[in-house]
Design a protein around this motif. Structure first.
Motif, PDB file in Angstrom:
ATOM      1  N   ARG A 141      48.432  37.491  54.186  1.00  0.00           N
ATOM      2  CA  ARG A 141      48.245  36.253  54.966  1.00  0.00           C
ATOM      3  C   ARG A 141      49.589  35.673  55.419  1.00  0.00           C
ATOM      4  N   ALA A 142      50.624  35.839  54.593  1.00  0.00           N
ATOM      5  CA  ALA A 142      51.947  35.335  54.968  1.00  0.00           C
ATOM      6  C   ALA A 142      52.491  36.083  56.184  1.00  0.00           C
ATOM      7  N   PHE A 143      52.222  37.385  56.254  1.00  0.00           N
ATOM      8  CA  PHE A 143      52.706  38.189  57.377  1.00  0.00           C
ATOM      9  C   PHE A 143      51.768  38.157  58.573  1.00  0.00           C
ATOM     10  N   PHE A 144      50.474  38.023  58.306  1.00  0.00           N
ATOM     11  CA  PHE A 144      49.457  38.075  59.356  1.00  0.00           C
ATOM     12  C   PHE A 144      48.529  36.867  59.216  1.00  0.00           C
ATOM     13  N   PRO A 145      48.953  35.697  59.682  1.00  0.00           N
ATOM     14  CA  PRO A 145      48.161  34.480  59.474  1.00  0.00           C
ATOM     15  C   PRO A 145      46.813  34.463  60.204  1.00  0.00           C
ATOM     16  N   GLU A 146      46.592  35.404  61.126  1.00  0.00           N
ATOM     17  CA  GLU A 146      45.317  35.423  61.853  1.00  0.00           C
ATOM     18  C   GLU A 146      44.138  35.674  60.914  1.00  0.00           C
ATOM     19  N   GLY A 147      44.353  36.438  59.848  1.00  0.00           N
ATOM     20  CA  GLY A 147      43.316  36.603  58.844  1.00  0.00           C
ATOM     21  C   GLY A 147      42.636  37.954  58.778  1.00  0.00           C
ATOM     22  N   LYS A 148      42.515  38.674  59.889  1.00  0.00           N
ATOM     23  CA  LYS A 148      41.760  39.927  59.849  1.00  0.00           C
ATOM     24  C   LYS A 148      42.449  40.969  58.974  1.00  0.00           C
ATOM     25  N   GLU A 149      43.782  40.968  58.966  1.00  0.00           N
ATOM     26  CA  GLU A 149      44.513  41.922  58.127  1.00  0.00           C
ATOM     27  C   GLU A 149      44.281  41.653  56.650  1.00  0.00           C
ATOM     28  N   ALA A 150      44.134  40.385  56.282  1.00  0.00           N
ATOM     29  CA  ALA A 150      43.905  40.038  54.877  1.00  0.00           C
ATOM     30  C   ALA A 150      42.594  40.653  54.379  1.00  0.00           C
ATOM     31  N   LYS A 151      41.575  40.643  55.211  1.00  0.00           N
ATOM     32  CA  LYS A 151      40.298  41.262  54.829  1.00  0.00           C
ATOM     33  C   LYS A 151      40.450  42.775  54.687  1.00  0.00           C
ATOM     34  N   PHE A 152      41.200  43.361  55.603  1.00  0.00           N
ATOM     35  CA  PHE A 152      41.467  44.796  55.561  1.00  0.00           C
ATOM     36  C   PHE A 152      42.237  45.146  54.286  1.00  0.00           C
ATOM     37  N   VAL A 153      43.276  44.383  53.975  1.00  0.00           N
ATOM     38  CA  VAL A 153      44.081  44.602  52.771  1.00  0.00           C
ATOM     39  C   VAL A 153      43.198  44.478  51.528  1.00  0.00           C
ATOM     40  N   ASN A 154      42.336  43.484  51.498  1.00  0.00           N
ATOM     41  CA  ASN A 154      41.446  43.293  50.357  1.00  0.00           C
ATOM     42  C   ASN A 154      40.578  44.535  50.132  1.00  0.00           C
ATOM     43  N   ALA A 155      40.003  45.056  51.186  1.00  0.00           N
ATOM     44  CA  ALA A 155      39.121  46.224  51.075  1.00  0.00           C
ATOM     45  C   ALA A 155      39.898  47.463  50.623  1.00  0.00           C
ATOM     46  N   VAL A 156      41.055  47.705  51.214  1.00  0.00           N
ATOM     47  CA  VAL A 156      41.849  48.881  50.860  1.00  0.00           C
ATOM     48  C   VAL A 156      42.338  48.773  49.416  1.00  0.00           C
ATOM     49  N   LEU A 157      42.842  47.606  49.024  1.00  0.00           N
ATOM     50  CA  LEU A 157      43.352  47.448  47.660  1.00  0.00           C
ATOM     51  C   LEU A 157      42.233  47.528  46.622  1.00  0.00           C
ATOM     52  N   ASP A 158      41.044  47.050  46.964  1.00  0.00           N
ATOM     53  CA  ASP A 158      39.918  47.178  46.038  1.00  0.00           C
ATOM     54  C   ASP A 158      39.619  48.653  45.782  1.00  0.00           C
ATOM     55  N   HIS A 159      39.614  49.442  46.843  1.00  0.00           N
ATOM     56  CA  HIS A 159      39.380  50.882  46.709  1.00  0.00           C
ATOM     57  C   HIS A 159      40.491  51.528  45.884  1.00  0.00           C
ATOM     58  N   MET A 160      41.736  51.178  46.175  1.00  0.00           N
ATOM     59  CA  MET A 160      42.871  51.741  45.439  1.00  0.00           C
ATOM     60  C   MET A 160      42.815  51.354  43.954  1.00  0.00           C
ATOM     61  N   ALA A 161      42.461  50.116  43.684  1.00  0.00           N
ATOM     62  CA  ALA A 161      42.397  49.648  42.292  1.00  0.00           C
ATOM     63  C   ALA A 161      41.317  50.384  41.512  1.00  0.00           C
ATOM     64  N   ARG A 162      40.190  50.613  42.141  1.00  0.00           N
ATOM     65  CA  ARG A 162      39.104  51.337  41.475  1.00  0.00           C
ATOM     66  C   ARG A 162      39.506  52.784  41.171  1.00  0.00           C
ATOM     67  N   GLU A 163      40.325  53.363  42.041  1.00  0.00           N
ATOM     68  CA  GLU A 163      40.810  54.715  41.787  1.00  0.00           C
ATOM     69  C   GLU A 163      41.898  54.713  40.708  1.00  0.00           C
ATOM     70  N   ALA A 164      42.833  53.776  40.813  1.00  0.00           N
ATOM     71  CA  ALA A 164      43.971  53.752  39.883  1.00  0.00           C
ATOM     72  C   ALA A 164      43.566  53.333  38.472  1.00  0.00           C
ATOM     73  N   ARG A 165      42.642  52.371  38.381  1.00  0.00           N
ATOM     74  CA  ARG A 165      42.275  51.832  37.065  1.00  0.00           C
ATOM     75  C   ARG A 165      40.765  51.598  36.973  1.00  0.00           C
ATOM     76  N   PRO A 166      39.976  52.664  36.984  1.00  0.00           N
ATOM     77  CA  PRO A 166      38.518  52.510  36.975  1.00  0.00           C
ATOM     78  C   PRO A 166      38.005  51.767  35.747  1.00  0.00           C
ATOM     79  N   GLU A 167      38.743  51.856  34.644  1.00  0.00           N
ATOM     80  CA  GLU A 167      38.312  51.188  33.413  1.00  0.00           C
ATOM     81  C   GLU A 167      38.314  49.660  33.529  1.00  0.00           C
ATOM     82  N   ALA A 168      39.022  49.131  34.522  1.00  0.00           N
ATOM     83  CA  ALA A 168      39.130  47.686  34.690  1.00  0.00           C
ATOM     84  C   ALA A 168      37.947  47.099  35.442  1.00  0.00           C
TER      85      ALA A 168
END
Length: 169
Positions: A141-168
């Motif tokens: 959001r700091a780099f892209f205040p328009e907001g659409k990138e924040a949603k994209f980042v959220n989705a990508v990081l959620d996928h990455m987190a589930r792969e990196a640490r499925p136990e969490a």
């Protein structure tokens, strides 16, 4: 042994930081890590050179009357070092989280740096994945205040987190 300072001239010990100040320093370290990783890629700079530049000239510096945030140097260093050391693994995780038509080398370089910094934090168990995701969505959001990138980042990081640490999850 003699000293040149009188007892009253001794520097005061650093004060204890509040939990909120520590949280702000960690947030600033994440933002600085993204900026540093971007700068490394854009200028072809080595990690050691960028680290020194940020720690000496950005953390808490004043530019045009605006004070830069004080970053957590330990977290900043860890994110940079881990992002460099595990870049191939992090980039592969990011690629798997992206739509097939958009490999990591085709996305915005700022987002690429963000995914590398976040990926570095996700592959270590020091911080809960949900905290990492929320923090880096705020960085987006700091780099892209328009907001659409924040949603994209959220989705990508959620996928990455589930792969990196499925136990969490």
């Amino acid at each position: 042994m003699t000293t040149d300072t009188a007892p009253g001239d001794m520097p005061e010990p650093p004060r204890k930081r509040t939990a909120d100040e520590k949280r702000q320093m960690k947030s600033a370290a994440r933002l600085y890590a993204v900026q540093a990783l971007f700068q490394m890629e854009a200028a072809g700079m080595a990690v050691d050179r960028v680290r020194v530049e940020f720690e000496n000239h950005r953390f808490g510096a004043v530019y045009e009357g605006e004070e830069m945030a004080e970053g957590d140097p330990a977290l900043f260093r860890r994110l940079l070092d881990d992002a460099v050391m595990w870049q191939a693994k992090i980039d592969q995780m990011t690629d798997r989280a992206l739509v097939a038509a958009w490999p990591i080398d085709r996305i915005d370089p700022t987002l690429r740096a963000l995914f590398r910094a976040a990926g570095a934090e996700l592959i270590t168990p020091a911080t809960p994945p949900k905290v990492v995701i929320n923090e880096f969505v705020d960085v987006a959001r700091a780099f892209f205040p328009e907001g659409k990138e924040a949603k994209f980042v959220n989705a990508v990081l959620d996928h990455m987190a589930r792969e990196a640490r499925p136990e969490a999850f």
